[in-house]
Design a protein around this motif. Structure first.
Motif: not given
Ligand code: SF4
Length: 451
Positions: A329-341, A362-367
């Motif tokens: 299952h592939v997920f694109p990184y998404s900024e979440r307020e409050g995280t270290l990242a 994401v598209a490449r890994l899903r393929r």
């Protein structure tokens, strides 16, 4: 309210299996409380939207779903619960027509709060999430779906740098041992043959001196429960004893391991604060395959996290391709307020991967994942496998093998209704979504009866 004497309620779930498990508990409770539970999309007097906040896209999808419900049901009571309620109550309160917003601590008591009726402004109930273990009041005497989620754990203490879940769902805590087993027994008594154990960080389960291995052993003794599946488990939390249960064909724990990898590159894993290196992960996979030859290995991969270069991503693709994964299952990184990242990105904007680049990765890994899935299913062609049959579609019988091959079977009419039966299927060909074949036997039924 509707013209019928019973008010109608509907529950919609966004996000993970844990949310699905909680939504099912709510549906059962609603029936018990005198509501008619209708499918999502049908007119209702009470709508409960169980939300997710894992990415910005998830937040946007939640808001869209809430608006759609209110538009279609302007007089209904609209309650929004779950992770987005916990983290984004203010944004939800701005949506006109929302009546109630409940965070994660109190989400299962939403029905009691909904009785208060509509109000001018939304009521927000967002308590501090308790760190204590928990029990769940479940409804035992209603017909359930045939493959049921069983919530055993909530919260997480790992604090990976990209993840908001420890904040949204709180500290790791486990469901009470007896309470968990009592629900499992009720599910089995209602005809459920497979339970999927759900939680945020299941491998940390610990209740009254019992760990996850003890739990699957106890579930194994429940009459009628043929399969126990672990939805997902963190790599560093899998006891080898758990693998041995998977390898034992007489044990209910199925040979299925969804082991989140997140990245196949050490620098990225370190930035993510994951607790293993690529080599350690690979060594564990090799050991798991050695102990459980028929294992289905799946994973989650997060792409485009802060600091992930093209070379790091290539390492991830190579690792995924070389290892014996059945899918990811592939997920694109998404900024979440409050995280270290996010804090890191503020200090160093150069480490941000552009959104379009994330999507391309994401598209490449899903393929790659689709190709892996195809190869995995193809490996069983010509074999006779056992599936647990689900609801029929177009006269055919879908179901999964214990190790997660998706099967669609045709059967001679003389076999009768195959729902919720374990059947043996000879696999003959692959379609886009399934390995297809023919039912040759119902397990536990004399072969002659089927001819
Ligand atoms: S293990 Fe990491 S990714 Fe998973 S819920 Fe905990 S913090 Fe989030």
């Amino acid at each position: 309210m509707s013209l019928s004497s019973q008010p109608r309620a509907t529950v919609h779930t966004l996000g993970c299996r844990l949310n699905q498990a909680e939504s099912q508990l709510l549906r059962d409770r609603l029936e018990r409380e005198g509501y008619t539970v209708v499918p999502w999309g049908q007119p209702a007097d009470l709508g409960i939207i169980n939300t997710c906040t894992v990415t910005r896209e998830a937040d946007a999808k939640c808001r869209k779903t809430i608006r759609q419900f209110i538009q279609r049901n302007p007089h209904a009571f609209t309650a929004v619960i779950g992770c987005y309620s916990q983290m984004g109550a203010k944004a939800i309160a701005e949506i006109e027509g929302v009546d109630l917003i409940v965070g994660n601590q109190d989400k299962l008591s939403v029905i009691e709060h909904a009785r208060l009726g509509k109000s001018e402004r939304p009521v927000i109930l967002r308590e501090r999430i308790s760190a204590a273990d928990f029990a769940i009041t479940f409804v035992g005497d209603l017909p359930s779906t045939l493959r049921a989620n069983l919530k055993i754990q909530d919260g997480c203490d790992f604090y990976c740098s990209f993840c908001i879940i420890p904040t949204a769902r709180g500290r790791a805590r486990s469901r009470d041992w007896e309470n968990t087993l009592a629900e499992a027994r009720e599910l089995a008594a209602n005809g459920v043959r497979e339970v999927v154990l759900t939680g945020v960080n299941i491998g940390t389960y610990h209740s009254q001196g019992h760990d996850l291995v003890a739990l699957v052993d106890a579930l194994d003794t429940i009459e009628g429960l043929d399969r126990v599946r672990i939805s997902s488990i963190e790599p560093t939390t899998v006891e080898l004893a758990l693998l041995d249960r998977m390898a034992d064909p007489a044990h209910a724990l199925v040979p299925y391991l969804h082991l989140p990898l997140q990245s196949g590159s050490d620098p990225v894993l370190q930035r993510m604060r994951r607790k293993y290196s690529v080599a350690e992960y690979a060594a564990f996979v090799a050991e798991a395959r050695r102990r459980v030859p028929d294992l289905c290995l799946g994973t989650d991969i997060l792409v485009g996290s802060d600091g992930e270069t093209a070379a790091h991503f290539q390492e991830t693709c190579d690792f995924f391709w070389q290892q014996p994964f059945a899918y990811c299952h592939v997920f694109p990184y998404s900024e979440r307020e409050g995280t270290l990242a996010v804090k890191r990105q503020r200090n160093d904007p150069a480490c941000v991967v552009p959104v379009e680049e994330r999507q391309q990765r994401v598209a490449r890994l899903r393929r790659l994942s689709a190709a892996k899935r195809h190869d995995y299913d193809a490996g069983y062609l010509g074999e006779t496998v056992e599936i647990l049959v689900e609801q029929p579609r177009d006269g055919l019988w879908p179901g999964y093998t214990a190790n997660y091959v998706r099967v669609l079977a045709q059967a001679d009419a003389s076999f009768g209704d195959l729902r919720n039966q374990l059947v043996r299927v000879r696999l003959e060909r692959l379609s886009a979504d399934f390995a297809e074949g023919t039912v040759v036997e119902v397990v536990g039924r004399p072969v002659a009866a089927a001819v």
